[in-house]
Design an enzyme around this catalytic site. Structure first.
Site, PDB file in Angstrom:
ATOM      1  N   ARG A 289      43.023  22.694  68.389  1.00 19.53           N
ATOM      2  CA  ARG A 289      43.072  22.882  69.845  1.00 19.53           C
ATOM      3  C   ARG A 289      42.184  21.821  70.480  1.00 19.53           C
ATOM      4  O   ARG A 289      41.105  21.523  69.947  1.00 19.53           O
ATOM      5  CB  ARG A 289      42.630  24.290  70.253  1.00 19.53           C
ATOM      6  CG  ARG A 289      43.590  25.383  69.788  1.00 19.53           C
ATOM      7  CD  ARG A 289      43.272  26.729  70.429  1.00 19.53           C
ATOM      8  NE  ARG A 289      43.494  26.705  71.880  1.00 19.53           N
ATOM      9  CZ  ARG A 289      43.205  27.732  72.682  1.00 19.53           C
ATOM     10  NH1 ARG A 289      42.668  28.838  72.174  1.00 19.53           N
ATOM     11  NH2 ARG A 289      43.443  27.657  73.970  1.00 19.53           N
TER      12      ARG A 289
ATOM     13  N   ARG B 162      40.236  33.566  70.347  1.00 22.94           N
ATOM     14  CA  ARG B 162      40.053  32.559  71.384  1.00 22.94           C
ATOM     15  C   ARG B 162      38.642  32.727  71.949  1.00 22.94           C
ATOM     16  O   ARG B 162      37.925  33.660  71.595  1.00 22.94           O
ATOM     17  CB  ARG B 162      41.124  32.629  72.489  1.00 22.94           C
ATOM     18  CG  ARG B 162      41.862  33.891  72.684  1.00 22.94           C
ATOM     19  CD  ARG B 162      41.039  35.043  73.207  1.00 22.94           C
ATOM     20  NE  ARG B 162      40.280  34.689  74.391  1.00 22.94           N
ATOM     21  CZ  ARG B 162      39.140  35.240  74.743  1.00 22.94           C
ATOM     22  NH1 ARG B 162      38.597  36.191  73.998  1.00 22.94           N
ATOM     23  NH2 ARG B 162      38.507  34.869  75.831  1.00 22.94           N
ATOM     24  N   GLY B 163      38.243  31.786  72.811  1.00 24.04           N
ATOM     25  CA  GLY B 163      36.868  31.741  73.280  1.00 24.04           C
ATOM     26  C   GLY B 163      36.119  30.706  72.469  1.00 24.04           C
ATOM     27  O   GLY B 163      36.120  30.749  71.230  1.00 24.04           O
ATOM     28  N   ALA B 164      35.472  29.759  73.148  1.00 28.05           N
ATOM     29  CA  ALA B 164      34.907  28.599  72.455  1.00 28.05           C
ATOM     30  C   ALA B 164      33.971  28.958  71.298  1.00 28.05           C
ATOM     31  O   ALA B 164      34.135  28.442  70.184  1.00 28.05           O
ATOM     32  CB  ALA B 164      34.198  27.684  73.468  1.00 28.05           C
TER      33      ALA B 164
ATOM     34  N   ASN C 284      36.869  25.543  81.939  1.00 31.25           N
ATOM     35  CA  ASN C 284      37.014  26.957  81.578  1.00 31.25           C
ATOM     36  C   ASN C 284      38.446  27.370  81.892  1.00 31.25           C
ATOM     37  O   ASN C 284      39.244  26.561  82.374  1.00 31.25           O
ATOM     38  CB  ASN C 284      35.992  27.814  82.348  1.00 31.25           C
ATOM     39  CG  ASN C 284      35.896  29.228  81.789  1.00 31.25           C
ATOM     40  OD1 ASN C 284      35.746  29.426  80.578  1.00 31.25           O
ATOM     41  ND2 ASN C 284      35.981  30.222  82.652  1.00 31.25           N
ATOM     42  N   LYS C 285      38.759  28.613  81.640  1.00 30.62           N
ATOM     43  CA  LYS C 285      40.123  29.108  81.798  1.00 30.62           C
ATOM     44  C   LYS C 285      40.694  28.741  83.166  1.00 30.62           C
ATOM     45  O   LYS C 285      39.999  28.764  84.175  1.00 30.62           O
ATOM     46  CB  LYS C 285      40.133  30.627  81.610  1.00 30.62           C
ATOM     47  CG  LYS C 285      41.497  31.271  81.668  1.00 30.62           C
ATOM     48  CD  LYS C 285      42.488  30.650  80.687  1.00 30.62           C
ATOM     49  CE  LYS C 285      41.996  30.689  79.257  1.00 30.62           C
ATOM     50  NZ  LYS C 285      42.930  29.999  78.317  1.00 30.62           N
TER      51      LYS C 285
ATOM     52  N   ASP D 162      34.556  26.392  77.980  1.00 29.45           N
ATOM     53  CA  ASP D 162      35.145  25.856  76.757  1.00 29.45           C
ATOM     54  C   ASP D 162      34.614  24.467  76.433  1.00 29.45           C
ATOM     55  O   ASP D 162      34.583  24.072  75.273  1.00 29.45           O
ATOM     56  CB  ASP D 162      36.666  25.831  76.891  1.00 29.45           C
ATOM     57  CG  ASP D 162      37.248  27.226  76.754  1.00 29.45           C
ATOM     58  OD1 ASP D 162      37.619  27.592  75.631  1.00 29.45           O
ATOM     59  OD2 ASP D 162      37.287  27.946  77.760  1.00 29.45           O
TER      60      ASP D 162
ATOM     61  N   GLN E 260      43.568  37.784  79.741  1.00 21.05           N
ATOM     62  CA  GLN E 260      42.359  38.054  78.955  1.00 21.05           C
ATOM     63  C   GLN E 260      41.407  39.005  79.668  1.00 21.05           C
ATOM     64  O   GLN E 260      40.709  39.793  79.032  1.00 21.05           O
ATOM     65  CB  GLN E 260      41.618  36.745  78.634  1.00 21.05           C
ATOM     66  CG  GLN E 260      42.352  35.821  77.688  1.00 21.05           C
ATOM     67  CD  GLN E 260      43.104  34.737  78.425  1.00 21.05           C
ATOM     68  OE1 GLN E 260      43.686  34.987  79.481  1.00 21.05           O
ATOM     69  NE2 GLN E 260      43.103  33.526  77.893  1.00 21.05           N
TER      70      GLN E 260
END
Length: 356
Positions: free
Chosen positions: A87, A47-49, A248-249, A238, A197
């Site tokens: 996604r 995960r993570g753009a 973002n998250k 993201d 995370q």
């Protein structure tokens, strides 16, 4: 840091450090097909753009290897479309697939789009995307590290470190850039519910790099800022809209609101590839909803009464005017972002940022 995205050319396999199991154990998820890549993306193996983008590039290679026979081209196109839609929020996914498709179009324009030639082109381009991501993160770290002062404690939300990129990191790249410049920097990592995370990943990789890190509950931000324990906030992204609104998250917007209240700088660190010029503002960014189980359970233990509905939005959007600066490989962009973002893209086409 361990090498967490590794393509084995001889076996035609992508090896991904399975982030679902950190920090308890280091185990690799092996992708042998594009469907394995999609599963890895959707189940948070990776995960993570930026890391999603790099993984997607190698996914295009596996999609091509999956496609064979006389009708390989339609099979490839269908697989690439499925991969691009794995996604919805992180724009680097579609960016990487589009970049790989551009290789295919270049060969087509030259009249040389046979399977073997395209495979060679895909392998080279995926390796380039991975290498460039590390170089870009180091440039982000160089520019962002200059914003931090010796002795600062930086609060970050989610994981935007080496694990979220091909290496070095965006938000944590800023921290590493300051440390590499000789500054003493401490980090407070929000635990980042529900996938944790910050507690699991940010703390794990900073500890490995011997950078002081303390984990805090998400809902401790106001207290920590009020006590003067935080001097700066740095987060990843993201997707960034053309006006600077940043997805973002989930929980990031709340941290930004608190930073404004306590008069603390709030920085976003991301490569230009995370900026989506086709999205005018944050209201148009699609927000992924993830499985309820991520909220109702911790591991195998249920913590929510059965039958109670759950909101599990994976991201939120921080308005541009809450952001003190967007740290990119081309430097620190400032408000108004509509102007500075377009200037950065123009500069990117006429110069190559230095490698660090």
């Amino acid at each position: 840091m361990v090498d967490h995205i590794c393509f084995d050319v001889e076996k035609c396999e992508l090896h991904l450090l399975d982030q679902r199991f950190l920090p308890e154990r280091e185990e690799y998820f092996i992708c042998r097909s594009v469907n394995d890549i999609i599963e890895a993306l959707q189940t948070m193996v990776v995960r993570g753009a930026p890391a999603i983008g790099v993984t997607a590039a190698w996914g295009c290679v596996l999609a091509l290897l999956d496609a064979n026979g006389s009708s390989w081209m339609p099979h490839l196109e269908a697989a690439l479309e499925n991969l691009a839609n794995a996604r919805p929020t992180a724009i680097n996914l579609r960016w990487a697939v589009a970049r790989m498709r551009a290789c295919q179009q270049q060969l087509k324009n030259k009249g040389n789009v046979d399977h073997d030639a395209l495979l060679s082109a895909f392998l080279a381009e995926a390796a380039t995307i991975q290498r460039e991501d590390v170089e870009i993160c180091r440039a982000i770290g160089h520019h962002g590290g200059a914003l931090l002062h010796d002795g600062d404690t930086v609060l970050t939300h989610c994981n935007a470190g080496a694990l979220a990129t091909a290496g070095y990191g965006t938000a944590l790249g800023v921290v590493r850039g300051a440390v590499d410049a000789g500054k003493h920097i401490c980090v407070i990592a929000d635990e980042t519910r529900p996938f944790l995370q910050g507690a699991r990943l940010t703390a794990w990789e900073l500890q490995k790099d011997h950078i002081p890190v303390t984990v805090a509950c998400d809902n401790a931000c106001a207290l920590l800022m009020g006590k003067g324990l935080v001097q700066c906030v740095v987060v990843g992204a993201d997707r960034i809209a053309a006006n600077g609104d940043t997805a973002n998250k989930i929980g990031t917007c709340g941290v930004a609101l608190l930073a404004r209240h306590f008069n603390l700088p709030f920085y976003v660190a991301a490569p230009l590839s995370t900026i989506d010029l086709s999205t005018s503002d944050g209201s148009s960014i699609p927000i992924e909803q993830r499985p309820e189980r991520e909220v109702t359970h911790v591991g195998q233990v249920r913590i929510c009464p059965e039958g109670v509905p759950v909101y599990n939005y994976a991201f939120d959007v921080t308005p541009a005017d809450y952001i003190s600066g967007i740290v990119t490989e081309m430097g620190v962009l400032r408000y108004p972002y509509t102007t500075s973002i377009r200037a950065a893209f123009r500069a990117k086409t006429t110069m190559t940022p230095p490698a660090f």
